[in-house]
Design a protein around this motif. Sequence first.
Motif, short mmCIF file in Angstrom:
data_model
loop_
_atom_site.label_atom_id
_atom_site.label_comp_id
_atom_site.label_asym_id
_atom_site.label_seq_id
_atom_site.Cartn_x
_atom_site.Cartn_y
_atom_site.Cartn_z
N VAL A 166 0.84 -1.20 0.00
CA VAL A 166 0.00 0.00 0.00
C VAL A 166 0.88 1.25 0.00
N LEU A 167 1.93 1.24 0.81
CA LEU A 167 2.82 2.39 0.86
C LEU A 167 3.52 2.61 -0.48
N GLU A 168 3.89 1.52 -1.13
CA GLU A 168 4.52 1.63 -2.45
C GLU A 168 3.54 2.21 -3.47
N LYS A 169 2.28 1.80 -3.36
CA LYS A 169 1.25 2.29 -4.28
C LYS A 169 1.11 3.80 -4.20
N TYR A 170 1.28 4.35 -3.00
CA TYR A 170 1.12 5.79 -2.80
C TYR A 170 2.47 6.51 -2.71
N SER A 171 3.55 5.83 -3.12
CA SER A 171 4.90 6.42 -3.18
C SER A 171 5.36 6.98 -1.84
N ILE A 172 5.01 6.28 -0.77
CA ILE A 172 5.46 6.69 0.57
C ILE A 172 6.87 6.16 0.77
N LYS B 202 7.39 3.37 11.12
CA LYS B 202 6.58 4.33 11.87
C LYS B 202 5.10 4.15 11.57
N VAL B 203 4.78 3.90 10.29
CA VAL B 203 3.39 3.68 9.91
C VAL B 203 2.84 2.43 10.60
N CYS B 204 3.65 1.37 10.65
CA CYS B 204 3.21 0.13 11.32
C CYS B 204 2.90 0.36 12.79
N VAL B 205 3.78 1.11 13.46
CA VAL B 205 3.58 1.38 14.89
C VAL B 205 2.29 2.16 15.10
N ILE B 206 2.00 3.11 14.22
CA ILE B 206 0.78 3.92 14.34
C ILE B 206 -0.45 3.08 14.04
N VAL C 122 -3.17 8.33 3.40
CA VAL C 122 -3.82 7.97 4.67
C VAL C 122 -5.16 7.33 4.40
N LYS C 123 -5.94 7.92 3.50
CA LYS C 123 -7.25 7.35 3.16
C LYS C 123 -7.10 5.97 2.53
N PRO D 184 -10.67 -11.48 -2.22
CA PRO D 184 -11.11 -10.77 -3.44
C PRO D 184 -11.00 -9.26 -3.31
N GLU D 185 -11.38 -8.72 -2.16
CA GLU D 185 -11.28 -7.28 -1.93
C GLU D 185 -9.81 -6.83 -1.96
N LEU D 186 -8.96 -7.62 -1.31
CA LEU D 186 -7.55 -7.29 -1.23
C LEU D 186 -6.89 -7.34 -2.61
N GLU D 187 -7.22 -8.37 -3.38
CA GLU D 187 -6.64 -8.52 -4.71
C GLU D 187 -7.15 -7.43 -5.65
N ALA D 188 -8.36 -6.97 -5.43
CA ALA D 188 -8.92 -5.91 -6.28
C ALA D 188 -8.13 -4.62 -6.15
N ILE D 189 -7.55 -4.38 -4.99
CA ILE D 189 -6.79 -3.15 -4.76
C ILE D 189 -5.31 -3.32 -5.06
N LEU D 190 -4.73 -4.45 -4.63
CA LEU D 190 -3.28 -4.64 -4.75
C LEU D 190 -2.87 -5.57 -5.88
N GLY D 191 -3.80 -6.42 -6.32
CA GLY D 191 -3.45 -7.41 -7.32
C GLY D 191 -3.06 -8.72 -6.66
N SER D 192 -3.22 -9.82 -7.37
CA SER D 192 -2.94 -11.14 -6.80
C SER D 192 -1.47 -11.51 -6.85
N ASP D 193 -0.65 -10.70 -7.55
CA ASP D 193 0.76 -11.04 -7.70
C ASP D 193 1.63 -10.50 -6.59
N LYS D 194 1.07 -9.73 -5.68
CA LYS D 194 1.86 -9.19 -4.58
C LYS D 194 2.28 -10.30 -3.63
#
Length: 495
Positions: A246-252, A259-263, A289-290, A302-312
């Motif tokens: 997810v962070l890679e998707k948003y170029s974080i 730090k994000v994991c701890v939060i 953040v959203k 299915p929901e997870l793969e719809a956003i990130l893809g099944s190859d992750k």
Amino acid sequence: MSAVVVQCLHHLLICRRPHISAISTLSSHSLHPRRNFCTRRFASSVPFHSHKHSTSTQDNIVQHITNENDGEVMEAIDTNPPRGTRDFTPEDMRLRSWLFQNFREVSRLLSFEEVDFPVLESEALFIRKAGEEITQQLYNFEDKGGRRVVLRPEITPSLARLIMKQGKSLSLPLKWYTIGQCWRYERMTRGRRREHYQWNMDIIGISKVRAEAELIYAAVLLFERLGITASDVGIRVSSRKVLQAVLEKYSIPQHLFTKVCVIVDKLNKIPIDEIQNELISVGVSLGAVKGIIEVLSLKSFPELEAILGSDKEGVADLKKLFFFAEDYGFSQWIQLDVSVVRGLAYYTGIVFEAFDRDGKLRAICGGGRYDKLFSMFGGDDTPACGFGFGDAVIIELLKDKGLLPNLSHKVDDIVFPLDGELEGPASRIASALRRNGRSVDLIEDKRLKWVFKHAERIGANRLILVGNSEWQQGMVRVKDLSTREESNVKIEELC
């Protein structure tokens, strides 16, 4: 003369003052005979007003009083253990030993070896710059040699230290477990204490998801042995790699990942608005953040793969784990929950935690993969995963479910001389029985009626009475307490 010396002399003089009615205010229960005991200080003659005496607080365990008969100053000691810690009575120890035996038996069934580490460790082993809550909860101090040390708050860093110390002498993979005491100065709730015992199982040297499947199966096997079912407890499963995607998707930037994991780990502990504000404060954009919040709410593949893809990689690892769950027979125990990230900075892959389905208790156990921990300490990256399982929460759950075992004190034999002159023969009989492996309670100076009640109270199997007439004939009187039958038995046939 130094100020310290002056203060010490002043304190000694104060302690020698006679005829003082009270040196400090006592709490309403401080003199209760079941809660406090007293130690003495000598008294003499220094004005009372020169003493700066402490107020009574919950953490002030020493209170001063005066013995009116001899003028000696007394200290009333609060007999409670330090806040957040426990005493273990014989009943408590039987329960703890029973639980630990189950920990050990499950570990044995999965072919794990037991190890142990010191409770006192170097502070540097547990200080990490990730904003982890655990670093604020350390019992840390400087020892007499000027070294910074800590009562360990967790066990995994100690495990990593030992493996790094052993180096190439160890042959991977390793399957190790330990049962050790941990300390955290944290807010206490039901099942959460400042000290607890923890069962840790760790697999070092296996990179495949098979290792996580073995660990989750171990936890499930323990639950089943204790009588807990999948309707009582569930296991939430996710992967740090999913959040990383997810962070890679948003170029974080990668350096913000920990730090994000701890939060994010605070998601169910503080309001969502605070989570969002904390993420923004460390440099995460509002759009990201959203996106993070949206992914964390997902509960299906299915929901997870719809956003990130099944190859992750994270998604593929999780799907593999769920396939293993079918083979191991624990699929009804686990559920996908992307919001689970675990609060410790060193997790790198699959993470999981067991929870009470009634929602009354904190997490029962938790763990995951930590392939980067060894390199954090200056070693080489080594595939590893493990979990920690505390003793306090599981006991609370067993209480709620009515599953605590009946663990009364058990004794094989009670030996009782009916005459004071037979104390020697009774001792010899008790000694011989003990050498044969029987547990024996040798009782003297009691009435026979008391002995019978005592035998019933401790669940003794036999009562062996050493009487004059029987002893002269080379026998003792034996009463079987389960059948109530009794007979004379030759001493050489007693076993």
